[in-house]
Design an enzyme around this catalytic site. Structure first.
Site, PDB file in Angstrom:
ATOM      1  N   HIS A   1       0.830  -1.209   0.000  1.00 53.70           N
ATOM      2  CA  HIS A   1       0.000   0.000   0.000  1.00 53.70           C
ATOM      3  C   HIS A   1       0.861   1.255   0.000  1.00 53.70           C
ATOM      4  O   HIS A   1       0.571   2.233  -0.691  1.00 53.70           O
ATOM      5  CB  HIS A   1      -0.929   0.027   1.216  1.00 53.70           C
ATOM      6  CG  HIS A   1      -1.717   1.293   1.304  1.00 53.70           C
ATOM      7  ND1 HIS A   1      -1.253   2.408   1.958  1.00 53.70           N
ATOM      8  CD2 HIS A   1      -2.902   1.635   0.749  1.00 53.70           C
ATOM      9  CE1 HIS A   1      -2.131   3.379   1.826  1.00 53.70           C
ATOM     10  NE2 HIS A   1      -3.139   2.935   1.107  1.00 53.70           N
TER      11      HIS A   1
ATOM     12  N   CYS B   1      -6.548  31.989  -8.199  1.00 48.78           N
ATOM     13  CA  CYS B   1      -5.154  31.572  -8.061  1.00 48.78           C
ATOM     14  C   CYS B   1      -4.744  31.383  -6.611  1.00 48.78           C
ATOM     15  O   CYS B   1      -3.574  31.172  -6.309  1.00 48.78           O
ATOM     16  CB  CYS B   1      -4.219  32.560  -8.749  1.00 48.78           C
ATOM     17  SG  CYS B   1      -4.324  34.241  -8.091  1.00 48.78           S
TER      18      CYS B   1
END
EC number: 2.7.9.2
Length: 821
Positions: free
Chosen positions: A444, A759
């Site tokens: 994992h 932004c």
């Protein structure tokens, strides 16, 4: 009670892959494979509706919470929750969301404490009889299929968001093996429900933009395979991205050891079609997981040498015939789904047959392959392991041994540990590279490293012994090598390597087409090429601060000393580098926005004013107009770049709050020969609520675009200093007031044909991206590492909108037809 009478139970035979909302990704795939004739051990799912019923119907009073938690109820977030909670009992869901909404997921300690409290509440409360009785009956039926009163089962959690393409949630919830008896099954189902609220699962959901209140959990109850040998296979090579190869990892006993990374497994590479075994790496398999012989249920980790014998440690796990059998089964499953799969398999020692216990799509597969990195002769290789995630990383080593130490890992450090378990994900995100003693390329931790785009070398056996905190190393995640010190020749190749290996490379090769443009934020010209390689549609924010402050002296003093030309040249060089990398895509340059405290720390900054709150002070366009020599130098630099033929530049003014500021800035631009709207696009940041409120007046002054600076807009709208830990928990970019301002600006801008963008940090948040798409924003500018994810989220949300519109139109047409008759 027959099967048809069940409300909260679904048998595998009743399920298909589209049943994810009902039984999660794991449960849906087990049902799909069962019906496709794949050898899946039989079982049933306790549906997500059961979890939903549990949290929405079980009422809990303040006194109940205090009784369950004891002393823990008197401190931290839960104490705040209890103090503000109503006296009448609330649903468990209301308690959970109250705790989560007050949790900062980036604060590891707070996240661990708060999620532990939620799990304790879930596990301590009694399961409603309506659900418990159905589980008992279904378990009895499953056992009777094998002629027994009780059989061993695996109880696995299956989240309804688990296997969505943009979120590799694999392993984020728990699995319980060798469970015996109905009461034990019920207990483990509750533990599965609680595992929805581990720190790592909660962190993943937050970072992937999932709404915590809408992610539910199903529990899979499946006949246990008494595994003699088991493992994982990828039906496309996850390291090289070669779809003609199958990678198989195998070890002794139960597959838990391979998935968790506790053992370094054998690795076999098989060529599809010819079924040629191209590569076999026989590992030293020191440990294995078996059924606990003392208790008769549950699992325990034992040493292979003691349990099976010393010769089994380095013995090949699968015979060549079994390797090919497993590979062919993988190919069959991939063909059924039409996409490469990540599959868990096991051979049962009782009947010797191969069984598939789980399959999910590979979510980290890229369309491009990583360029080989040449080994550097003059560099000293101090460790070798398996290259688990491609790329080059370098930095200071931090050795940790468990999740309690993750705060030691700072941005850019190299994380070194025994095995990187999922609890370490917050630290992994900050690391420049990862090195482990144990684990294979299908563990994992390796999957998460690839998903995060962080170079990783696993299975080195001795990293935590050979390296110590404070050392410096260079990590080659492609070849599985760790070099002593910072290897300059490799680090210089890093940009090219990252462009090939980063998630954005796939986008650049075959971009998703979206109506909403996805741009990128750039702080330094040095990263322009890497940012362009993400496939972004332009630069939504090119910051001036790094370019100007890197001169090492206060810029106003620099100009007064007669060095304006040097400043202009440096600025022009940086702007040109970005404009060239993105040409003809637009690049929006934001004029200087550094607060006074940053200027004061520079040589020559002794006269900077002392401000109590610099973020509300002399910065942005306010300062630019007061010290026009600064703004003039910036405009001269832009003019130099424009004169070279770069017509893709836009000027963006920060902290605008009045039309006069736009007018005066244009006058300064014209003084140096830079014509707004002709030579450059002209825009403003929407950071001040005043700008949002008077947006129509600002547009009439003449602007081509606006961009939301959500970091400041949120602080100013909510009167919250997000750096103040006492109130930071109230900081919320999705607060209704903030969203109303954004919605208003977008609506007015559309009326006048002005482009809208964002932004701020929120542009990299999937949840916010979904909201913005629905509000009709024209573009979203994200950080370089988030461009691909945001593009996928945008594409997904746009498809939803089109589908909703099509359905609405269809309903309207049907209603019109009905009216005719």
């Amino acid at each position: 009670m027959d099967k048809m009478a069940y409300k909260f139970i679904k048998w595998f035979e009743e399920l298909r892959k589209d049943d994810v909302p009902l039984v999660g990704g794991k449960g849906a795939n087990l049902g799909e494979m069962t019906n496709a004739g794949i050898p899946v051990p039989p079982g049933f799912c306790v549906t997500a509706e059961a979890y939903k019923y549990f949290v929405e119907n079980v009422k809990v009073s303040k006194e109940d919470v205090k009784k369950i938690l004891g002393e823990k109820a008197n401190k931290g977030t839960i104490a705040e929750v209890l103090a503000s909670a109503p006296d009448e009992p609330r649903t468990l869901q209301e308690w959970i969301m109250d705790i989560i909404n007050r949790t900062n997921v980036d604060d590891s300690k707070q996240l661990q404490e708060n999620t532990a409290i939620i799990r304790e509440l879930i596990e301590s409360l009694e399961m409603p009889n309506e659900i418990a009785d159905e589980i008992k009956q279904a378990y009895k039926e499953l056992s009777q299929r094998f002629g027994k009163d009780e059989i061993y089962v695996a109880v696995r959690s299956s989240a309804t968001a688990e296997d969505l393409p943009e979120a590799s949630f694999a392993g984020q919830q728990e699995t319980y093996l060798d469970v015996l008896g109905a009461d034990d099954v019920i207990d483990k189902v509750k533990k599965c429900w609680a595992s929805l609220w581990t720190a790592r699962a909660t962190f993943y959901r937050a970072k992937q933009g999932f709404d915590h209140s809408k992610v539910y959990l199903s529990a899979v109850v499946q006949k246990m395979v008494n595994s003699e040998k088991s493992g994982v296979m990828f039906t496309a090579n996850p390291v090289t991205n070669n779809r003609n190869e199958i990678m198989i990892n195998a070890s002794w006993g139960l597959g838990e050891a391979v998935v968790s990374g506790a053992v370094t497994p054998d690795e076999y590479i098989v060529e599809k079609g010819t079924w040629k075994i191209k590569e076999k790496v026989i590992a030293k398999k020191e440990v294995m997981v078996i059924r606990n012989p003392e208790t008769g249920k549950g699992t325990v980790q034992v040493k292979v040498a003691e349990y099976l014998g010393p010769e089994w440690v380095e013995k090949q796990v699968l015979t060549d015939e079994q390797i090919i059998e497993v590979a062919k089964m993988g190919q069959k499953i991939e063909e059924h789904y039409g996409w490469p799969q990540d599959i868990e398999w096991a051979y049962d020692k009782d009947d010797g047959k191969l069984y598939i216990v789980q399959s999910r799509p590979i979510t980290t597969l890229k369309e491009t392959t990583t360029e080989e990195v040449e080994e550097v002769e003059e560099a000293e290789v101090i460790l070798k392991g398996l290259g688990a995630s491609p790329g080059i990383g370098a930095g200071r080593v931090v050795v940790i041994f468990d999740a309690s130490e993750i705060d030691k890992v700072k941005e850019g450090d190299v994380l070194v540990t025994t095995m990187t378990n999922p609890d370490m994900v917050p630290a992994m995100k900050r690391a420049s590279a990862i090195i482990t003693d144990e684990g294979g390329r299908t563990s994992h931790a390796a999957i998460v490293s690839r998903e995060l785009g962080i170079p990783a070398v696993v299975g080195t056996k001795e990293a935590t012994k050979k390296l110590k905190t404070g050392d410096y190393v260079t990590v080659d995640g492609t070849r599985g090598l760790v070099y002593k010190g910072i290897v300059k020749s490799l680090v210089e190749k890093k940009k090219k390597e990252e462009a090939a290996a980063a998630p954005g490379a796939a986008v650049a090769a075959a971009p998703l087409v979206t109506g909403t443009l996805v741009k990128v934020n750039v702080s330094m010209p040095e990263v322009a090429e890497r940012a362009a390689a993400t496939g972004a549609d332009g630069v939504g924010l090119l910051r001036a601060e790094h370019m100007i402050l890197s001169i090492g002296q206060h810029p106003v003093k620099f100009i007064k000393e007669g060095k304006e030309d040097e400043l202009v040249e440096r600025l022009a060089e940086g702007i040109e580098k970005v404009a060239a990398a993105f040409y003809p895509r637009p690049v929006w340059y934001r004029t200087l926005d550094a607060p006074t405290n940053e200027f004061r720390e520079m040589p020559g900054g002794e006269d900077e004013p002392e401000e109590r709150n610099p973020m509300l002070g002399w910065r942005g366009i306010r300062r630019g107009l007061d010290q026009p020599e600064l703004l003039r130098a910036e405009f001269k630099a832009i003019k130099k770049v424009v004169e070279k033929g770069y017509n893709n530049i836009g000027v963006m003014l920060p902290l605008v709050s009045h039309p006069e500021q736009i007018r005066k800035a244009k006058e300064i631009a014209r003084e140096v020969g830079l014509e707004p709207h002709k030579d450059v696009a002209w825009g403003i940041m929407i950071e001040v609520p005043a700008a949002a409120i008077i947006i129509e007046d600002l547009i009439k002054e003449g602007i081509d675009f606006v961009s939301f600076g959500t970091n400041d807009l949120t602080q100013y709208t909510l009167a919250i200093d997000r750096d103040n830990e006492r109130v930071a928990k109230l900081y919320d970019e999705t607060h209704p007031a903030v969203l109303k301002l954004i919605k208003h600006v977008i609506k007015v801008c559309k009326k006048y044909g002005v482009e809208t963008s964002i932004c701020g940090q929120a542009g990299s948040d999937p949840k916010m991206a979904r909201i913005l798409v629905r509000l009709g924003i024209d573009s979203i500018s994200a950080n370089p590492d988030a461009v691909q994810l945001i593009r996928q989220v945008v594409a997904q949300e746009e498809r939803k909108l089109m589908l909703e519109a099509a359905r609405k139109k269809l309903l309207e047409e049907e209603e019109e037809e009905e009216d005719l008759f």
